[in-house]
Write a protein that holds these residues in place. Structure first.
Motif, short mmCIF file in Angstrom:
data_model
loop_
_atom_site.label_atom_id
_atom_site.label_comp_id
_atom_site.label_asym_id
_atom_site.label_seq_id
_atom_site.Cartn_x
_atom_site.Cartn_y
_atom_site.Cartn_z
N LEU A 72 0.82 -1.21 0.00
CA LEU A 72 0.00 0.00 0.00
C LEU A 72 0.85 1.26 0.00
CD1 LEU A 72 -2.69 -0.84 2.71
CD2 LEU A 72 -2.97 -0.89 0.23
N PRO A 73 0.39 2.32 -0.67
CA PRO A 73 1.06 3.62 -0.53
C PRO A 73 1.05 4.04 0.95
CG PRO A 73 -0.50 3.67 -2.35
CD PRO A 73 -0.73 2.38 -1.60
N PHE A 74 2.04 4.80 1.33
CA PHE A 74 2.16 5.15 2.76
C PHE A 74 0.94 5.87 3.30
CE2 PHE A 74 3.55 9.26 1.16
CZ PHE A 74 3.15 10.15 2.15
N GLU A 75 0.30 6.70 2.47
CA GLU A 75 -0.86 7.45 2.97
C GLU A 75 -2.05 6.52 3.22
OE1 GLU A 75 -0.99 7.84 -1.56
OE2 GLU A 75 0.54 7.78 0.01
N GLU A 76 -2.17 5.45 2.43
CA GLU A 76 -3.24 4.49 2.68
C GLU A 76 -2.95 3.68 3.94
OE1 GLU A 76 -4.28 2.16 -0.76
OE2 GLU A 76 -4.30 3.94 -2.05
N ALA A 77 -1.69 3.30 4.13
CA ALA A 77 -1.30 2.59 5.37
C ALA A 77 -1.57 3.48 6.57
CB ALA A 77 0.17 2.18 5.30
N GLY A 78 -1.22 4.76 6.46
CA GLY A 78 -1.49 5.70 7.55
C GLY A 78 -2.97 5.87 7.82
N GLY A 79 -3.78 5.83 6.77
CA GLY A 79 -5.22 5.89 6.95
C GLY A 79 -5.75 4.71 7.75
N HIS A 80 -5.15 3.53 7.51
CA HIS A 80 -5.56 2.36 8.29
C HIS A 80 -5.15 2.49 9.76
CE1 HIS A 80 -7.30 0.00 5.08
NE2 HIS A 80 -6.27 0.30 4.32
N VAL A 81 -3.99 3.07 10.00
CA VAL A 81 -3.57 3.33 11.39
C VAL A 81 -4.61 4.22 12.07
CG1 VAL A 81 -1.83 4.40 12.87
CG2 VAL A 81 -1.11 3.02 10.91
N ALA A 82 -5.04 5.26 11.37
CA ALA A 82 -6.03 6.17 11.94
C ALA A 82 -7.35 5.45 12.22
CB ALA A 82 -6.26 7.35 10.99
N ARG A 83 -7.77 4.58 11.31
CA ARG A 83 -9.01 3.82 11.53
C ARG A 83 -8.92 2.97 12.80
NH1 ARG A 83 -12.89 2.79 7.45
NH2 ARG A 83 -12.37 3.74 5.45
N VAL A 84 -7.79 2.29 12.96
CA VAL A 84 -7.63 1.41 14.12
C VAL A 84 -7.60 2.22 15.41
CG1 VAL A 84 -6.05 -0.21 15.25
CG2 VAL A 84 -6.51 -0.42 12.79
N LEU A 85 -6.80 3.28 15.42
CA LEU A 85 -6.71 4.10 16.64
C LEU A 85 -8.07 4.69 17.00
CD1 LEU A 85 -5.11 5.53 18.91
CD2 LEU A 85 -4.79 7.42 17.32
N THR A 86 -8.75 5.27 16.02
CA THR A 86 -10.02 5.94 16.33
C THR A 86 -11.13 4.94 16.66
OG1 THR A 86 -10.50 6.18 13.96
CG2 THR A 86 -9.46 8.06 15.08
N ALA A 87 -11.03 3.72 16.15
CA ALA A 87 -11.99 2.68 16.57
C ALA A 87 -11.81 2.41 18.06
CB ALA A 87 -11.79 1.41 15.77
N GLY A 88 -10.57 2.32 18.49
CA GLY A 88 -10.28 2.11 19.90
C GLY A 88 -10.72 3.27 20.77
N LEU A 89 -10.82 4.45 20.17
CA LEU A 89 -11.27 5.64 20.89
C LEU A 89 -12.79 5.76 20.89
CD1 LEU A 89 -8.61 8.15 19.53
CD2 LEU A 89 -8.74 7.21 21.86
N GLY A 90 -13.45 4.85 20.18
CA GLY A 90 -14.91 4.86 20.16
C GLY A 90 -15.53 5.74 19.10
N TRP A 91 -14.74 6.17 18.12
CA TRP A 91 -15.33 6.99 17.06
C TRP A 91 -16.28 6.15 16.23
CZ3 TRP A 91 -11.57 10.83 14.22
CH2 TRP A 91 -10.96 11.68 15.17
N PRO A 92 -17.39 6.72 15.78
CA PRO A 92 -18.29 5.97 14.89
C PRO A 92 -17.63 5.69 13.54
CG PRO A 92 -19.12 8.20 15.29
CD PRO A 92 -17.89 8.04 16.13
#
Length: 195
Positions: A72-92
């Motif tokens: 994956l391009p780095f920005e897509e990999a970074g987007g997945h990091v954000a999804r995982v972190l924010t899921a753990g934070l309870g974001w919808p």
């Protein structure tokens, strides 16, 4: 002047970015947020400050060894990091998707504020910090204080090396197009490094 946001999600994003990014990449992420937020304030743009802050702090984590994907391009990999972190934070789910989208779009064609304000702000902030685009529009005292709090060090050359590495390994990614389009000369000419 403060360059941080004090919410649980913002603190978590800063903690993760501080743990995984080296000092230069971390300072770049904070400067990108600061430039984007100052631009928004000057232009009277309404935006989700927490969403923008989290995306800005995490936007380059796909360049770090633990999160660098070989496919994956780095920005897509970074987007997945954000999804995982924010899921753990309870974001919808929709807000998690927005955090990832903002990160992905920062390496795509220009996005106007009318189309997507947070993505526009991340493009403005990263462009100002990486290549000096629009830097003259910011109050010199703001820029001086930001650089004092979050120094550039060898950011330009280090960032270029990361982009060149991405381009070599992933020749069809946005980083490859960025490198081929003259990134080295734009980064070298950044007025922030002459300050």
């Amino acid at each position: 002047m403060t360059w941080t946001l004090d919410t649980a999600s913002a603190r978590a994003a800063l903690e993760i970015a501080s743990e995984y990014a080296d000092a230069e990449l971390l300072h770049h992420s904070v400067r990108s947020y600061a430039f984007g937020a100052a631009y928004a304030d000057r232009h009277g743009l309404e935006y989700d400050r927490e969403l923008f802050y989290v995306a800005a702090l995490l936007h380059d984590l796909g360049l770090t060894a633990p999160f660098d994907s070989h496919t994956l391009p780095f920005e897509e990999a970074g987007g997945h990091v954000a999804r995982v972190l924010t899921a753990g934070l309870g974001w919808p789910a929709a807000r998690r998707a927005r955090a990832a989208e903002v990160i992905v779009l920062h390496m795509r064609d220009d996005v106007t504020a009318a189309e997507d304000v947070e993505s526009h702000l991340l493009q403005v902030g990263t462009s100002a910090d990486v290549s000096g685009l629009r830097v003259a529009e910011f109050d010199p005292s703001f820029t001086a204080a930001l650089l004092a709090a979050h120094p550039r060090g060898g950011f330009g050359s280090g960032f270029l090396a990361l982009m060149e590495d991405q381009a070599a390994r992933k020749p069809h990614c946005a980083a490859a197009a960025y490198v081929a389009g003259g990134a080295a000369s734009r980064i070298a000419a950044n007025p922030l490094d002459a300050a």
